[in-house]
Design a protein around this motif. Structure first.
Motif, mmCIF file in Angstrom:
data_model
loop_
_atom_site.group_PDB
_atom_site.id
_atom_site.type_symbol
_atom_site.label_atom_id
_atom_site.label_comp_id
_atom_site.label_asym_id
_atom_site.label_seq_id
_atom_site.Cartn_x
_atom_site.Cartn_y
_atom_site.Cartn_z
ATOM 1 N N LEU A 37 56.015 46.535 77.878
ATOM 2 C CA LEU A 37 55.010 47.358 78.541
ATOM 3 C C LEU A 37 55.621 47.917 79.816
ATOM 4 C CD1 LEU A 37 52.058 44.789 78.268
ATOM 5 C CD2 LEU A 37 52.754 46.507 76.575
ATOM 6 N N SER A 38 55.656 49.245 79.940
ATOM 7 C CA SER A 38 56.321 49.873 81.079
ATOM 8 C C SER A 38 55.584 51.150 81.459
ATOM 9 C CB SER A 38 57.781 50.178 80.732
ATOM 10 O OG SER A 38 58.412 50.881 81.778
ATOM 11 N N GLN A 39 55.356 51.339 82.767
ATOM 12 C CA GLN A 39 54.675 52.536 83.247
ATOM 13 C C GLN A 39 55.310 53.006 84.549
ATOM 14 O OE1 GLN A 39 51.898 54.344 81.815
ATOM 15 N NE2 GLN A 39 52.752 55.778 83.324
ATOM 16 N N SER A 40 55.703 54.289 84.582
ATOM 17 C CA SER A 40 56.246 54.908 85.792
ATOM 18 C C SER A 40 55.198 55.809 86.429
ATOM 19 C CB SER A 40 57.499 55.729 85.453
ATOM 20 O OG SER A 40 58.508 54.923 84.886
ATOM 21 N N THR A 41 55.396 56.117 87.685
ATOM 22 C CA THR A 41 54.474 57.025 88.370
ATOM 23 C C THR A 41 54.752 58.477 88.010
ATOM 24 O OG1 THR A 41 55.938 56.982 90.307
ATOM 25 C CG2 THR A 41 54.080 55.445 90.300
ATOM 26 N N ILE A 42 55.939 58.775 87.432
ATOM 27 C CA ILE A 42 56.283 60.137 87.015
ATOM 28 C C ILE A 42 56.745 60.101 85.552
ATOM 29 C CG2 ILE A 42 57.713 62.170 87.450
ATOM 30 C CD1 ILE A 42 58.049 61.200 90.326
ATOM 31 N N ILE A 43 55.960 60.630 84.652
ATOM 32 C CA ILE A 43 56.247 60.885 83.235
ATOM 33 C C ILE A 43 56.506 59.634 82.397
ATOM 34 C CG2 ILE A 43 57.843 61.991 81.601
ATOM 35 C CD1 ILE A 43 58.105 64.330 83.450
ATOM 36 N N ASN A 44 57.524 58.841 82.722
ATOM 37 C CA ASN A 44 57.994 57.798 81.801
ATOM 38 C C ASN A 44 56.982 56.679 81.584
ATOM 39 O OD1 ASN A 44 60.401 59.159 81.561
ATOM 40 N ND2 ASN A 44 61.676 57.381 81.960
ATOM 41 N N ASN A 45 56.864 56.244 80.332
ATOM 42 C CA ASN A 45 56.166 55.012 79.997
ATOM 43 C C ASN A 45 56.667 54.526 78.642
ATOM 44 O OD1 ASN A 45 54.586 56.331 77.898
ATOM 45 N ND2 ASN A 45 53.316 57.174 79.535
ATOM 46 N N ASP A 46 56.362 53.279 78.337
ATOM 47 C CA ASP A 46 56.822 52.691 77.072
ATOM 48 C C ASP A 46 55.930 51.496 76.760
ATOM 49 O OD1 ASP A 46 58.199 52.011 74.829
ATOM 50 O OD2 ASP A 46 60.016 51.322 75.844
ATOM 51 N N TYR A 47 55.241 51.562 75.613
ATOM 52 C CA TYR A 47 54.381 50.476 75.167
ATOM 53 C C TYR A 47 54.757 50.150 73.725
ATOM 54 C CZ TYR A 47 51.701 51.786 79.284
ATOM 55 O OH TYR A 47 51.328 52.060 80.581
ATOM 56 N N GLU A 48 55.315 48.952 73.514
ATOM 57 C CA GLU A 48 55.801 48.578 72.194
ATOM 58 C C GLU A 48 55.369 47.155 71.851
ATOM 59 O OE1 GLU A 48 59.942 49.281 71.400
ATOM 60 O OE2 GLU A 48 60.085 50.782 72.995
ATOM 61 N N ILE A 49 55.066 46.943 70.578
ATOM 62 C CA ILE A 49 54.791 45.614 70.040
ATOM 63 C C ILE A 49 55.571 45.478 68.739
ATOM 64 C CG2 ILE A 49 53.062 44.013 69.146
ATOM 65 C CD1 ILE A 49 50.987 45.418 70.852
ATOM 66 N N LYS A 50 56.316 44.381 68.593
ATOM 67 C CA LYS A 50 57.079 44.115 67.378
ATOM 68 C C LYS A 50 56.724 42.734 66.845
ATOM 69 C CE LYS A 50 61.032 46.911 68.884
ATOM 70 N NZ LYS A 50 62.488 46.908 69.190
ATOM 71 N N LEU A 51 56.496 42.650 65.546
ATOM 72 C CA LEU A 51 56.147 41.388 64.894
ATOM 73 C C LEU A 51 57.072 41.141 63.712
ATOM 74 C CD1 LEU A 51 52.263 41.878 64.760
ATOM 75 C CD2 LEU A 51 53.544 40.633 66.498
ATOM 76 N N HIS A 52 57.499 39.906 63.547
ATOM 77 C CA HIS A 52 58.318 39.502 62.404
ATOM 78 C C HIS A 52 57.778 38.181 61.866
ATOM 79 C CE1 HIS A 52 61.640 37.026 60.715
ATOM 80 N NE2 HIS A 52 61.834 38.117 60.017
ATOM 81 N N ASP A 53 57.560 38.132 60.556
ATOM 82 C CA ASP A 53 57.000 36.921 59.959
ATOM 83 C C ASP A 53 57.579 36.730 58.556
ATOM 84 O OD1 ASP A 53 55.450 34.792 59.044
ATOM 85 O OD2 ASP A 53 53.661 35.485 60.091
#
Length: 429
Positions: free
Chosen positions: A127-143
């Motif tokens: 989970l990542s959020q910048s004040t200018i443009i950039n962000n990144d929200y990822e979830i990965k699951l392995h089972d």
């Protein structure tokens, strides 16, 4: 996942003066690291996957973040890695909050988490959020706990905006002078289900959706891609969607999925995309990959190779769906997406050498050095490959491995544009 890229412009900017300060800051923060034992009932179950009353060992390691790249500029900040251990003293979970500042993207706050409740089940969040443009929200699951561990499920969902993305044009000799910037804004998912056939083979069925918008970038002084190119010359420049299905056949004799030291791996994949199912165009991906791991002296030395061929066939294929080389997992002498065309051929050679085993903050890690050579080229078709188009990227890597799950690495490769350094988690291949 935490990725930091440093490239050749580091030696052309004032950021070099940060190095002595960073060194002493790094030492001070290491000295501030500590190990705690927390009562089991006070720790959420996701961080302690056992039911006994044994206290949970938590190792906290604060670290500075200092990086610079021609794509992003100078990034400075700090993170703290919290390592949660199970009752067997193995790392059960990793949590790493981080805050940094970058001139192009402002202040960025992020949280990375990796959870390993059992050897056959794990999850990651980013989970990542910048004040200018950039962000990144990822979830990965392995089972891989279904049908007596014969069925494997992988799911990745994501939403991100990358304001540092680059495009140089197509073909192997795309010139650095044609560099353009844009924001790669995407949302999508990647789902796969694999079923074991016998001891070493697996059939994998997959589904992938990707919605891409191309917007103005965050890096000043570099032309916007749409000011230099049009949709006629660069398919997908106005945005596109991909909805594809794939089938793969996998062969593996690896002794570990995350930290292999012995065995072989091969995979062939066919992935079609159809407009009728929501794709931007009708096209097809073909890919073949082979890897080998050869240990010596009780795996103190491990020789590793990878051969890979990728081909994309179709008309008006979006540029980000074509065959792409460059970055921390392919040609490590260049930034991500440096070379784009209809096909690529890639060879990676690496010698992983364990220098020593060191315990710090009650965590035992193997420390490796890994000289490597990356050789690859993009091309219109395999029969049009030319020796003069291949990029030769020698380099060296440094890795710290906390078995069986955690790998930290620094890889430096050298290409025509100068050196490139990548810092991240996991082996490059």
């Amino acid at each position: 996942m935490i990725h930091i890229s440093l490239m050749s412009k580091l030696c052309h900017i004032p950021g070099r003066s940060l190095i002595p300060f960073t060194f002493f800051l790094f030492l001070a923060m290491l000295l501030g690291g500590c190990t705690s034992y927390i009562p089991r009932e006070k720790v959420p179950g996701i961080f302690a996957s056992y039911t006994s009353n044994t206290p949970v060992k938590v190792v906290a390691i604060p670290l500075p973040v200092i990086a610079s790249s021609p794509n992003e500029g100078i990034t400075a900040g700090a993170l703290t890695a919290f390592l949660f251990h199970n009752k067997n003293d193995e790392i059960n979970a990793l949590l790493a909050p981080q805050v940094n500042h970058n001139t192009n993207f402002g202040v960025t706050t992020s949280l990375y988490g990796a959870f390993y409740p059992t050897p056959d089940r794990n999850a990651e969040i980013d989970l990542s959020q910048s004040t200018i443009i950039n962000n990144d929200y990822e979830i990965k699951l392995h089972d891989k706990t279904f049908f007596d561990k014969q069925l494997e499920l992988n799911l990745a969902t994501y939403l991100f905006n990358d304001g540092s993305a680059r495009f140089f044009g197509f073909e192997a000799k795309s010139r650095k002078q044609r560099e353009t910037n844009y924001t790669d804004a995407e949302i999508g998912f990647n789902l796969s289900v694999g079923y074991d056939i016998g001891r070493h083979f697996q059939v994998v069925l997959g589904e992938r959706y990707r919605d891409v918008s191309i917007e103005p970038g965050a890096v000043k002084g570099i032309p916007y891609i749409k000011d230099q190119f049009s949709n006629r010359h660069v398919p997908g420049i106005n945005g596109f969607a991909t909805h594809s299905q794939r089938i793969s056949l996998v062969y593996s004799t690896l002794d570990s999925a995350t930290t292999p030291t012995f065995g072989g791996f091969a995979k062939v994949t066919f992935e079609p995309t159809f407009k009728a199912l929501g794709g931007a165009a009708d096209f097809r991906h073909y890919e073949a990959e082979a890897k080998g791991f050869f240990p010596l002296d009780d795996a103190r030395y491990v020789s590793v190779f990878r051969l890979m061929y990728n081909q994309t066939l179709g008309k008006d294929v979006p540029f980000l769906e074509q065959s792409i080389l460059g970055g921390e997992t392919t040609l490590r002498g260049y930034g991500r997406n440096r070379f784009i065309d209809n096909s690529f051929l890639l060879c990676n050679l690496e010698e992983r050498i364990r220098l020593f085993r060191w315990e710090i903050f009650n965590v035992t890690a193997d420390w490796e050095v890994a000289p490597f050579v990356d050789l690859g080229a993009v091309m219109e078709a395999f029969d049009k490959a030319r020796a003069s188009n291949f990029e030769f990227n020698p380099g060296i890597g440094f890795r710290a491995i906390v078995r069986p799950n955690i790998i930290g690495r620094v890889d430096m490769g050298i290409g025509r544009d100068g050196p490139a350094i990548f810092v991240g988690l996991g082996y490059p291949f």
